[in-house]
Design an enzyme around this catalytic site. Structure first.
Site, PDB file in Angstrom:
ATOM      1  N   CYS A  64      36.810  46.701  39.037  1.00 36.42           N
ATOM      2  CA  CYS A  64      38.022  47.080  39.759  1.00 36.42           C
ATOM      3  C   CYS A  64      37.865  48.455  40.405  1.00 36.42           C
ATOM      4  CB  CYS A  64      39.209  47.087  38.807  1.00 36.42           C
ATOM      5  SG  CYS A  64      39.552  45.488  38.025  1.00 36.42           S
TER       6      CYS A  64
ATOM      7  N   CYS B  38      38.502  48.810  33.981  1.00 34.30           N
ATOM      8  CA  CYS B  38      37.608  47.768  34.515  1.00 34.30           C
ATOM      9  C   CYS B  38      36.658  48.391  35.547  1.00 34.30           C
ATOM     10  CB  CYS B  38      38.432  46.659  35.164  1.00 34.30           C
ATOM     11  SG  CYS B  38      37.433  45.367  35.945  1.00 34.30           S
TER      12      CYS B  38
END
Length: 349
Positions: free
Chosen positions: A67, A64
């Site tokens: 993230c 991600c």
């Protein structure tokens, strides 16, 4: 010759000195501790630690990009955790799908605040300053907590964690078939369909066995007695229905009889009234006849020297009697009697 021999000796001495220096400096560098991360990884085995104290959790995935952008901010926030009196943790949803199901994580990254077992969703940016203000200013008090079935510690979320963990294992198995073994994807799908059917049949068989083990059959005498009771109850109900129908029929017959009796009484009353009227009319008729006779007698005897009609002309007298017209009163009375008789005949049954 001497110079050529000294060259290799010098190189070997230099190499030995370098190795000695490296050996002396190595232990000093090994003693220096490497900088450790203050973020505590959370798994299915230690996630209950967040039920005590104050925590901030981050759910992320290695692939991600969002993230990855918040990793440095999250590390800085974890370093200041001692001053903020808060513990900081992180959960890898790829490695721990059960925890992502327990917190019902649908977007990444996802942040949660926990205070003595009460969880709240943090929806702000994952920046150190915002996270620090969220804890210092206690902004979490204005956020609605996850209570009831939404709480990660509830039974429903435990079942959700089990479903997510099973789905994660299936996904890993699918990747093993398609990536590691090189099996086509449709073959993997067929395998999972067949496995699902077999699992369903197995679960049905287990349920049948369990029901047979816990089911206690009734004795034959009791079963026959229960059947007889059911039959007797059904017969009793049928008799009650028949009695109710008979009562309805009797009530209808009585009502019909009462109506017939009332009709007959009305007819008798009408007949009595007609008879009384006829008697009154008959009583009136002789009175009229007497009046006529009195009028005739009032005329007196015939003149002297005249011959009576009976002596002179008996035939003419008879003709006069036969041709003598009725009085108008008698005709009216007779017409009235005829009309009433016709009315009674029409009213009669």
């Amino acid at each position: 010759m001497a110079g050529g021999r000294c060259g290799p000796l010098l190189t070997t001495l230099l190499a030995a000195s370098v190795v000695a220096l490296a050996a002396t400096e190595g232990p000093e560098q090994a003693v220096l501790p490497a900088e450790q991360s203050r973020v505590q990884p959370m798994t299915a085995s230690n996630w209950t630690l967040v039920m005590e104290g104050e925590w901030m959790l981050k759910f992320y995935a290695p692939w991600c990009p969002s993230c990855q952008q918040t990793d440095s901010e999250w590390e800085t926030f974890a370093k200041n955790g001692e001053t903020l009196q808060i513990s900081v943790g992180k959960v890898d949803v790829i490695q721990e799908p059960g925890l992502s199901g327990r917190f019902f994580v649908t977007t990444l990254p996802a942040f949660f605040h926990a205070k003595d077992g009460i969880f709240r969703r943090y929806r702000g940016p994952g920046i150190f300053e915002d996270l620090q203000n969220y804890i210092l200013e206690k902004k979490w008090q204005s956020v609605e907590p996850l209570t009831g079935w939404k709480s990660p510690a509830s039974l429903t979320m435990s079942g959700m964690a089990g479903l997510f963990s099973i789905s994660g294992k299936i996904w890993h198995l699918h990747n093993y078939f398609t990536v590691t073994l090189g099996i086509p994807a449709w073959c993997s799908y067929v395998f999972f369909v067949i496995a699902t059917l077999l699992f369903g049949l197995l679960m049905g068989l287990i349920l049948v066995i369990i029901s047979e083990c816990f089911y206690v059959p009734l004795p034959r005498n009791l079963s026959e007695h229960s059947e007889q009771n059911q039959k007797s109850e059904e017969a009793h109900r049928a008799e009650q229905l028949q009695d109710a129908e008979e009562e309805k029929d009797d009530s209808n017959e009585e009502e019909n009889k009462d109506s017939l009796v009332d009709d007959e009484e009305e007819k008798e009353d009408l007949g009595d009234e007609d008879e009384a009227e006829e008697e009154e009319e008959e009583d009136n008729l002789p009175g009229g006849m007497d009046e006529e006779k009195s009028e005739v007698s009032d005329q007196g005897p015939l003149r002297e020297g005249s011959v009576t009609q009976e002596e002179v002309e008996p035939d003419e007298a008879e003709e006069d009697v036969t041709e003598q017209p009725h009085s108008p009163d008698t005709e009216v009375a007779e017409d009235a009697l005829r009309q009433r008789k016709s009315q009674n005949a029409s009213k009669g049954p």
